[in-house]
Scaffold this motif. Structure first.
Motif, PDB file in Angstrom:
ATOM      1  N   LEU A 221       0.714  -1.199   0.091  1.00  0.00           N
ATOM      2  CA  LEU A 221       0.060  -0.033  -0.034  1.00  0.00           C
ATOM      3  C   LEU A 221       0.946   1.322   0.167  1.00  0.00           C
ATOM      4  O   LEU A 221       1.827   1.341   0.797  1.00  0.00           O
ATOM      5  CB  LEU A 221      -1.070  -0.101   1.136  1.00  0.00           C
ATOM      6  N   VAL A 222       0.512   2.092  -0.944  1.00  0.00           N
ATOM      7  CA  VAL A 222       1.372   3.390  -0.869  1.00  0.00           C
ATOM      8  C   VAL A 222       0.275   4.340  -0.099  1.00  0.00           C
ATOM      9  O   VAL A 222      -0.704   4.830  -0.666  1.00  0.00           O
ATOM     10  CB  VAL A 222       1.595   4.029  -2.366  1.00  0.00           C
ATOM     11  N   HIS A 223       0.684   4.386   1.248  1.00  0.00           N
ATOM     12  CA  HIS A 223      -0.103   5.104   2.063  1.00  0.00           C
ATOM     13  C   HIS A 223      -0.105   6.754   1.860  1.00  0.00           C
ATOM     14  O   HIS A 223      -1.165   7.112   2.046  1.00  0.00           O
ATOM     15  CB  HIS A 223       0.222   4.731   3.479  1.00  0.00           C
ATOM     16  N   ARG A 224       1.158   7.026   1.559  1.00  0.00           N
ATOM     17  CA  ARG A 224       1.178   8.741   1.433  1.00  0.00           C
ATOM     18  C   ARG A 224       2.127   8.665   0.153  1.00  0.00           C
ATOM     19  O   ARG A 224       3.050   7.955   0.095  1.00  0.00           O
ATOM     20  CB  ARG A 224       1.575   9.352   2.512  1.00  0.00           C
ATOM     21  N   LEU A 225       1.909   9.783  -0.610  1.00  0.00           N
ATOM     22  CA  LEU A 225       2.930  10.241  -1.605  1.00  0.00           C
ATOM     23  C   LEU A 225       2.930  11.592  -1.733  1.00  0.00           C
ATOM     24  O   LEU A 225       1.840  12.112  -1.993  1.00  0.00           O
ATOM     25  CB  LEU A 225       2.762   9.369  -3.062  1.00  0.00           C
ATOM     26  N   ALA A 226       3.942  12.341  -1.642  1.00  0.00           N
ATOM     27  CA  ALA A 226       4.049  13.655  -1.879  1.00  0.00           C
ATOM     28  C   ALA A 226       5.299  14.278  -2.506  1.00  0.00           C
ATOM     29  O   ALA A 226       6.167  13.705  -2.207  1.00  0.00           O
ATOM     30  CB  ALA A 226       4.088  14.387  -0.190  1.00  0.00           C
ATOM     31  N   VAL A 227       5.224  15.225  -3.338  1.00  0.00           N
ATOM     32  CA  VAL A 227       6.184  15.960  -3.974  1.00  0.00           C
ATOM     33  C   VAL A 227       6.284  17.329  -3.630  1.00  0.00           C
ATOM     34  O   VAL A 227       5.422  17.935  -3.598  1.00  0.00           O
ATOM     35  CB  VAL A 227       5.980  15.533  -5.632  1.00  0.00           C
ATOM     36  N   ALA A 228       7.507  17.837  -3.450  1.00  0.00           N
ATOM     37  CA  ALA A 228       7.655  19.034  -3.006  1.00  0.00           C
ATOM     38  C   ALA A 228       7.077  19.954  -4.288  1.00  0.00           C
ATOM     39  O   ALA A 228       7.366  19.698  -5.333  1.00  0.00           O
ATOM     40  CB  ALA A 228       9.155  19.417  -2.934  1.00  0.00           C
ATOM     41  N   GLU A 229       6.637  21.059  -3.980  1.00  0.00           N
ATOM     42  CA  GLU A 229       5.900  22.042  -4.873  1.00  0.00           C
ATOM     43  C   GLU A 229       7.279  22.422  -6.033  1.00  0.00           C
ATOM     44  O   GLU A 229       6.725  22.398  -7.237  1.00  0.00           O
ATOM     45  CB  GLU A 229       5.542  23.357  -4.345  1.00  0.00           C
ATOM     46  N   GLU A 230       8.195  22.513  -5.761  1.00  0.00           N
ATOM     47  CA  GLU A 230       9.309  22.901  -6.707  1.00  0.00           C
ATOM     48  C   GLU A 230       9.694  21.850  -7.742  1.00  0.00           C
ATOM     49  O   GLU A 230      10.373  22.081  -8.530  1.00  0.00           O
ATOM     50  CB  GLU A 230      10.559  23.809  -6.159  1.00  0.00           C
ATOM     51  N   ALA A 231       9.241  20.665  -7.046  1.00  0.00           N
ATOM     52  CA  ALA A 231       9.786  19.425  -8.050  1.00  0.00           C
ATOM     53  C   ALA A 231       8.833  18.899  -8.700  1.00  0.00           C
ATOM     54  O   ALA A 231       8.794  17.820  -9.310  1.00  0.00           O
ATOM     55  CB  ALA A 231      10.269  18.301  -7.085  1.00  0.00           C
TER      56      ALA A 231
ATOM     57  N   ARG B 167      -7.697   6.481  -2.714  1.00  0.00           N
ATOM     58  CA  ARG B 167      -7.978   8.019  -2.984  1.00  0.00           C
ATOM     59  C   ARG B 167      -9.512   8.039  -2.571  1.00  0.00           C
ATOM     60  O   ARG B 167     -10.354   7.245  -2.718  1.00  0.00           O
ATOM     61  CB  ARG B 167      -8.010   8.019  -4.399  1.00  0.00           C
ATOM     62  N   ALA B 168     -10.028   9.203  -2.066  1.00  0.00           N
ATOM     63  CA  ALA B 168     -11.253   9.690  -2.265  1.00  0.00           C
ATOM     64  C   ALA B 168     -11.929   9.800  -3.318  1.00  0.00           C
ATOM     65  O   ALA B 168     -11.342  10.181  -4.455  1.00  0.00           O
ATOM     66  CB  ALA B 168     -11.312  10.994  -1.386  1.00  0.00           C
ATOM     67  N   ILE B 169     -13.210   9.331  -3.306  1.00  0.00           N
ATOM     68  CA  ILE B 169     -13.990   9.150  -4.722  1.00  0.00           C
ATOM     69  C   ILE B 169     -13.846  10.501  -5.485  1.00  0.00           C
ATOM     70  O   ILE B 169     -13.850  10.454  -6.612  1.00  0.00           O
ATOM     71  CB  ILE B 169     -15.502   8.830  -4.473  1.00  0.00           C
ATOM     72  N   GLY B 170     -13.996  11.481  -4.730  1.00  0.00           N
ATOM     73  CA  GLY B 170     -14.040  13.014  -5.323  1.00  0.00           C
ATOM     74  C   GLY B 170     -12.626  13.304  -6.012  1.00  0.00           C
ATOM     75  O   GLY B 170     -12.378  14.477  -6.765  1.00  0.00           O
ATOM     76  N   GLU B 171     -11.585  12.853  -5.825  1.00  0.00           N
ATOM     77  CA  GLU B 171     -10.253  12.998  -6.061  1.00  0.00           C
ATOM     78  C   GLU B 171     -10.036  12.498  -7.666  1.00  0.00           C
ATOM     79  O   GLU B 171      -9.074  11.793  -8.085  1.00  0.00           O
ATOM     80  CB  GLU B 171      -9.056  12.669  -5.301  1.00  0.00           C
TER      81      GLU B 171
ATOM     82  N   GLY C  61     -16.914  -0.486  -1.309  1.00  0.00           N
ATOM     83  CA  GLY C  61     -17.946   0.486  -1.072  1.00  0.00           C
ATOM     84  C   GLY C  61     -17.306   1.715  -0.291  1.00  0.00           C
ATOM     85  O   GLY C  61     -16.156   1.805  -0.117  1.00  0.00           O
ATOM     86  N   GLY C  62     -18.169   2.643  -0.144  1.00  0.00           N
ATOM     87  CA  GLY C  62     -17.808   3.829   0.894  1.00  0.00           C
ATOM     88  C   GLY C  62     -17.428   4.980  -0.108  1.00  0.00           C
ATOM     89  O   GLY C  62     -17.561   4.792  -1.198  1.00  0.00           O
ATOM     90  N   ASN C  63     -16.706   5.805   0.527  1.00  0.00           N
ATOM     91  CA  ASN C  63     -16.241   7.277  -0.071  1.00  0.00           C
ATOM     92  C   ASN C  63     -14.705   7.038  -0.653  1.00  0.00           C
ATOM     93  O   ASN C  63     -14.079   8.102  -0.877  1.00  0.00           O
ATOM     94  CB  ASN C  63     -16.568   8.277   0.994  1.00  0.00           C
ATOM     95  N   ARG C  64     -14.110   6.019  -0.586  1.00  0.00           N
ATOM     96  CA  ARG C  64     -12.970   5.531  -1.024  1.00  0.00           C
ATOM     97  C   ARG C  64     -12.653   4.779  -2.227  1.00  0.00           C
ATOM     98  O   ARG C  64     -13.648   3.704  -2.034  1.00  0.00           O
ATOM     99  CB  ARG C  64     -11.817   5.000   0.136  1.00  0.00           C
ATOM    100  N   LEU C  65     -11.867   4.925  -2.971  1.00  0.00           N
ATOM    101  CA  LEU C  65     -11.476   4.252  -4.188  1.00  0.00           C
ATOM    102  C   LEU C  65     -10.267   3.509  -3.971  1.00  0.00           C
ATOM    103  O   LEU C  65      -9.208   4.282  -3.565  1.00  0.00           O
ATOM    104  CB  LEU C  65     -11.600   5.039  -5.466  1.00  0.00           C
ATOM    105  N   TYR C  66     -10.258   2.051  -4.026  1.00  0.00           N
ATOM    106  CA  TYR C  66      -8.927   1.491  -4.076  1.00  0.00           C
ATOM    107  C   TYR C  66      -8.350   1.199  -5.364  1.00  0.00           C
ATOM    108  O   TYR C  66      -9.233   0.820  -6.297  1.00  0.00           O
ATOM    109  CB  TYR C  66      -8.946   0.183  -3.407  1.00  0.00           C
ATOM    110  N   LEU C  67      -7.201   1.572  -5.922  1.00  0.00           N
ATOM    111  CA  LEU C  67      -6.653   1.222  -7.100  1.00  0.00           C
ATOM    112  C   LEU C  67      -5.593   0.315  -7.054  1.00  0.00           C
ATOM    113  O   LEU C  67      -4.505   0.397  -5.920  1.00  0.00           O
ATOM    114  CB  LEU C  67      -6.105   2.592  -7.773  1.00  0.00           C
TER     115      LEU C  67
END
Length: 141
Positions: free
Chosen positions: A70-80, A109-113, A131-137
């Motif tokens: 599971l990629v629980h979080r992934l973040a990239v710095a704004e400048e990158a 991801r949340a369904i709305g993303e 089900g629910g408000n999350r989507l698993y990919l």
């Protein structure tokens, strides 16, 4: 996990000296940054960072499950952003999953993303029934 490199970047486990920069990236990139316990993630060896030369450009939290990573979080710095770093980190997740003997990489991801979901689908991720408000990919490795 061994250090994974490409010409511009390398990915490695984070250490405590990296945490201030990772917190800074999280605060600019994640709406729920305050919920992350970076010290615990670093201690559990599930916090990985991407760097170019000596600059930390992003991070990911990888959590092994029974059959997938599971990629629980992934973040990239704004400048990158916009240089393919996020996609490369997902590829590293696939490499790490194979090393662990797992079959796939998963992301929630949340369904709305919609933009984020479309971005993941362009990188080979397919929605899983849930089900629910999350989507698993999921993407096989």
């Amino acid at each position: 996990m061994q250090v994974i490199q490409r010409i511009e970047h390398r990915m490695r486990l984070a250490d405590r000296n990296d945490l201030p920069r990772l917190i800074e990236i999280a605060q600019s990139a994640l709406s729920d940054a305050a919920k992350l316990d970076f010290h615990a993630l670093q201690h559990e060896q599930s916090l990985f960072l991407a760097e170019w030369r000596t600059a930390i450009d992003g991070f990911a939290v990888f959590l092994p499950l029974q059959e997938s990573l599971l990629v629980h979080r992934l973040a990239v710095a704004e400048e990158a952003r916009g240089r393919g770093l996020g996609g490369w980190m997902l590829d590293v997740a696939g490499h790490h999953a194979r090393q662990l003997g797992l079959q796939a990489v998963e992301v929630q991801r949340a369904i709305g993303e919609r933009d984020s979901i479309a971005w993941l689908q362009r990188r080979g991720f397919s929605p899983m029934p849930h089900g629910g408000n999350r989507l698993y990919l999921r993407r096989p490795v």
